[in-house]
Design a protein around this motif. Structure first.
Motif, PDB file in Angstrom:
ATOM      1  N   ILE A 279       0.513  -1.740  -0.127  1.00 33.32           N
ATOM      2  CA  ILE A 279      -0.093  -0.144  -0.056  1.00 33.32           C
ATOM      3  C   ILE A 279       1.041   1.127  -0.106  1.00 33.32           C
ATOM      4  O   ILE A 279       0.806   2.226  -0.374  1.00 33.32           O
ATOM      5  N   LYS A 280       1.475   0.716   0.940  1.00 37.98           N
ATOM      6  CA  LYS A 280       2.499   2.701   0.588  1.00 37.98           C
ATOM      7  C   LYS A 280       3.722   3.217  -0.410  1.00 37.98           C
ATOM      8  O   LYS A 280       3.936   3.994  -0.682  1.00 37.98           O
ATOM      9  N   ALA A 281       3.949   1.278  -1.608  1.00 41.50           N
ATOM     10  CA  ALA A 281       4.814   1.992  -2.636  1.00 41.50           C
ATOM     11  C   ALA A 281       4.294   2.415  -3.331  1.00 41.50           C
ATOM     12  O   ALA A 281       4.138   3.152  -4.416  1.00 41.50           O
ATOM     13  N   GLU A 282       2.389   2.362  -3.322  1.00 34.91           N
ATOM     14  CA  GLU A 282       1.480   2.960  -4.377  1.00 34.91           C
ATOM     15  C   GLU A 282       1.726   4.745  -4.816  1.00 34.91           C
ATOM     16  O   GLU A 282       0.941   5.136  -5.337  1.00 34.91           O
ATOM     17  N   SER A 283       1.957   5.028  -3.261  1.00 34.35           N
ATOM     18  CA  SER A 283       2.056   6.150  -3.648  1.00 34.35           C
ATOM     19  C   SER A 283       3.203   7.418  -3.257  1.00 34.35           C
ATOM     20  O   SER A 283       3.267   8.171  -2.780  1.00 34.35           O
ATOM     21  N   ALA A 284       3.934   6.557  -3.092  1.00 37.42           N
ATOM     22  CA  ALA A 284       5.261   6.673  -2.069  1.00 37.42           C
ATOM     23  C   ALA A 284       6.565   7.561  -2.747  1.00 37.42           C
ATOM     24  O   ALA A 284       6.262   7.160  -4.541  1.00 37.42           O
ATOM     25  N   SER A 285       6.960   9.051  -2.710  1.00 35.09           N
ATOM     26  CA  SER A 285       7.897   9.328  -3.304  1.00 35.09           C
ATOM     27  C   SER A 285       9.164   8.681  -3.688  1.00 35.09           C
ATOM     28  O   SER A 285       9.257   7.555  -2.614  1.00 35.09           O
ATOM     29  N   LYS A 286      10.602   8.643  -4.287  1.00 39.75           N
ATOM     30  CA  LYS A 286      11.434   8.276  -4.609  1.00 39.75           C
ATOM     31  C   LYS A 286      11.895   7.999  -2.829  1.00 39.75           C
ATOM     32  O   LYS A 286      12.502   6.588  -2.598  1.00 39.75           O
ATOM     33  N   GLU A 287      12.019   8.985  -2.053  1.00 40.75           N
ATOM     34  CA  GLU A 287      12.708   8.698  -0.243  1.00 40.75           C
ATOM     35  C   GLU A 287      11.907   8.235   0.055  1.00 40.75           C
ATOM     36  O   GLU A 287      12.778   7.093   0.840  1.00 40.75           O
ATOM     37  N   ASP A 288      10.634   8.260  -0.330  1.00 43.00           N
ATOM     38  CA  ASP A 288      10.168   6.546   0.608  1.00 43.00           C
ATOM     39  C   ASP A 288      10.358   5.439   0.262  1.00 43.00           C
ATOM     40  O   ASP A 288      10.518   4.108   1.181  1.00 43.00           O
ATOM     41  N   LEU A 289      10.041   5.450  -1.250  1.00 45.84           N
ATOM     42  CA  LEU A 289      10.741   4.230  -1.730  1.00 45.84           C
ATOM     43  C   LEU A 289      12.204   3.645  -1.561  1.00 45.84           C
ATOM     44  O   LEU A 289      12.140   2.115  -1.065  1.00 45.84           O
ATOM     45  N   ILE A 290      13.187   3.830  -0.717  1.00 46.17           N
ATOM     46  CA  ILE A 290      14.145   3.705  -0.011  1.00 46.17           C
ATOM     47  C   ILE A 290      13.537   3.152   0.892  1.00 46.17           C
ATOM     48  O   ILE A 290      14.400   2.315   1.182  1.00 46.17           O
ATOM     49  N   GLN A 291      13.081   3.481   1.881  1.00 46.14           N
ATOM     50  CA  GLN A 291      12.906   3.421   3.123  1.00 46.14           C
ATOM     51  C   GLN A 291      11.406   1.762   3.091  1.00 46.14           C
ATOM     52  O   GLN A 291      12.157   1.783   3.733  1.00 46.14           O
TER      53      GLN A 291
END
Length: 609
Positions: free
Chosen positions: A319-331
């Motif tokens: 769920i988080k991946a669907e709306s994540a920024s590039k930084e969030d994707l790394i996390q």
């Protein structure tokens, strides 16, 4: 020879009636029964030939003199002929013979047909009074009352018999009668009372309630059921009341309120989180990812077994991946690796491994790392089916990289190793789709023909749609340029490159005007616009399909999704209502008909039941 056949044929036509007549005279029933069979009698009745029906039913009754079925048929047929006095005599004769209180009802109803209502009620009451001596008569009595739509009398009979037969329960019969009368509150209450008596009736009750409740929480039946359930929770908080209240909120797509009820149920009996897990999936599938994540987070805190914890972790990260920024994707990548540190990279975490491979390839763009990671999963001690799941994802990643031939090897291996399984059918569809992406339309079409009869309805529908796209467009242009562009746009959408897909479809619209693929192009592009939140552009495409391709197969799709845009995103309910109305009156066979009618009635202000 032909002449002899004709002579014999006419000889049969003459002799068979004579034989039948002789058999009738001799009392032989074999062929004569044809004239008094129940089917023939019923056929006379249906055609309105009541004199013939009466004669046939009397003959049947003579053969089976103790058959109540034929007694009632004779009474009914007399009444259809308006021969009420003969019916009266016939009923009284049989009343003496059978002494059945059900015949008192027939006597009363015959008088009611003669407008003697007071006298009719006397017999109805007399029939009900017999329950004091033998309450088991309730079944035959109520059946005759209901047959003649004497529902109030049937209710009185059931209510009189209930205390006399404490081991029996008549709530289900009363609920059905109240439903026919439109007394929704009493219908709901009787269904609820019956669940106390028979808990296994729960799913049947939900099906019955589903005919009255809607997605609209302000619908009168929704309000009524909600109030009844809340009152019962205050008086006697049985688990099934919480379950029904949760179910009602799900129908209204109010997953937050349903979650409250499910938590209450779980706290009373904390054995399984399956119901809460199912609720989270419902919310996710209904495009409420925030609520789904909230529910999965609760599951994560409450679960004790590793499998449930892992599944909740996986859904939350997806769920988080669907709306994540590039930084969030790394996390998120770090979170996956933390989970592997905690739970290990073993057979037990295979689902998480496949999800991680998908995340690396489709969200972070790290396809090679994803492939290498999943190939190591194949070395684990996993079953052939689990290996098929891994290979399916590896094939997808290779398609993402446009390494089509390598992808086909994986998909073909699944078909060979897991013949006739659902996974094998999915792999065959991916073979067809991959061949379509690479421009091998003939081979793709041959695979899709096989899949039209797939046991999976979703795969069968997808296969049919793709086959029609190919067959409708591969002959128009010998170079198949437009179809290749369309397949390219489809591939770009698969690669999550929606803007590039839109631009590729623009080339078809500008360079291939007038070709049959245009309506499909407009529709596919509209759905891509919607995924980007560009509703005005999507609206323009749907309007163009409606104006220029009114006879195309996608016309009802265009009307429906345009109506949805007006209703949900552009706040133009009147525009939406006219489009739903168009589907209702002009496209009755559309798969959108039921939903269009529901939304139309809601926008019109109807109370939907």
């Amino acid at each position: 020879m032909k002449r002899l056949f004709i002579i014999l044929f006419f000889f049969q036509l003459m002799i068979v009636p004579a034989i039948l007549a002789q058999e009738i005279r001799n009392g032989e029933p074999s062929k004569a029964d044809l004239f008094t069979s129940e089917d023939l009698a019923n056929d006379y009745y249906k055609r309105g030939e009541f004199d013939k029906a009466l004669l046939s039913y009397k003959k049947l009754l003579a053969k089976k003199p103790y058959s109540f079925k034929f007694v009632y048929k004779v009474i009914d047929t007399y009444q259809q002929l308006e021969r009420y006095d003969e019916a009266d005599k016939f009923i009284k004769d049989n009343l003496v013979r059978f002494r059945s209180p059900a015949l008192l009802i027939e006597l009363g109803y015959n008088l009611q047909l003669k407008d003697s209502l007071d006298l009719a009620n006397k017999y109805y009451n007399e029939a009900i009074a017999t329950l004091d001596q033998n309450p088991n008569f309730v079944y035959s009595i109520t059946k005759r009352f209901e047959t003649h739509s004497l529902l109030e009398q049937a209710i009185i009979a059931y209510e009189k018999a209930a205390p006399l037969l404490p081991e029996k329960n008549f709530n289900i019969q009363l609920a059905r009668i109240y439903g026919e009368q439109g007394d929704i509150e009493r219908m709901f209450n009787n269904y609820l009372d019956y669940i106390y008596f028979q808990p296994n009736f729960m799913n049947n009750a939900k099906r019955a309630f589903n005919d009255f409740v809607t997605e609209d929480p302000e619908n009168e039946s929704n309000i009524l059921l909600r109030q009844l359930l809340l009152k019962r929770i205050q008086k006697q908080p049985d688990p099934f009341i919480y379950e029904l209240l949760s179910w009602l909120y799900v129908q209204q797509k109010d997953y937050g309120k349903s979650f409250v009820q499910e938590k209450a149920l779980y706290l009373r009996n904390p054995e399984s989180l399956d119901r809460i897990f199912e609720l989270a999936i419902f919310a996710l599938e209904d495009s409420q990812p925030e609520m789904a994540e909230r529910i999965f987070s609760y599951i994560l805190k409450s679960a004790q077994d590793p499998d449930t914890q892992l599944a909740a972790h996986q859904y939350i990260l997806e769920i988080k991946a669907e709306s994540a920024s590039k930084e969030d994707l790394i996390q998120i990548k770090t979170s996956y690796n933390d989970l592997f540190e905690q739970y290990g990279v073993y057979e037990t975490t295979l689902a998480l491994q496949i999800a991680y491979g998908d995340f690396l390839a489709f969200y972070l763009g790290e396809s090679e790392e994803a492939s290498q990671f999943l190939k190591r999963s194949l070395d684990l001690n996993i079953s052939p089916y689990q290996g098929g799941l891994v290979k399916l994802k590896l094939g997808d990643i290779l398609v993402l990289q446009e390494r089509f031939n390598e992808a086909l090897i994986y998909f073909t291996q699944i078909q060979a190793n897991l013949k006739n399984s659902a996974l094998s059918q999915e792999a065959r569809y991916k073979v067809a789709k991959t061949s379509y992406y690479k421009g091998d339309f003939d081979w793709a079409e041959s695979q899709l023909k096989i899949l039209k009869s797939s046991t999976s309805q979703l795969i069968a529908n997808d296969a049919l749609d793709l086959k029609l796209l190919i067959s409708d467009n591969k002959y128009e242009d010998s170079t198949r340029t437009a179809l290749k562009l369309f397949a390219k746009a489809d591939l770009l959408a698969f690669q999550k490159k929606n803007q590039e897909a839109i631009e590729t479809l623009d080339k078809i619209l500008s360079d291939h005007k007038g070709e049959t693929i245009i309506d499909e192009t407009l529709y596919t592009q509209a759905k891509l616009y919607e995924s980007q939140g560009r509703y005005d552009q999507a609206k323009s495409n749907y309007l163009r399909i409606i104006s220029d391709y009114g006879e195309a197969i996608l016309i009802d799709d265009a009307y429906y999704y345009l109506a949805e845009i007006y209703r949900i995103h552009l706040d133009q309910p009147e525009e939406a209502k006219s489009l739903y109305e168009k589907i209702i009156f002009d496209y009755e066979d559309s798969i959108y008909f039921v939903e269009a009618r529901k939304q139309y009635r809601r926008l019109r202000g109807d109370v939907i039941e």
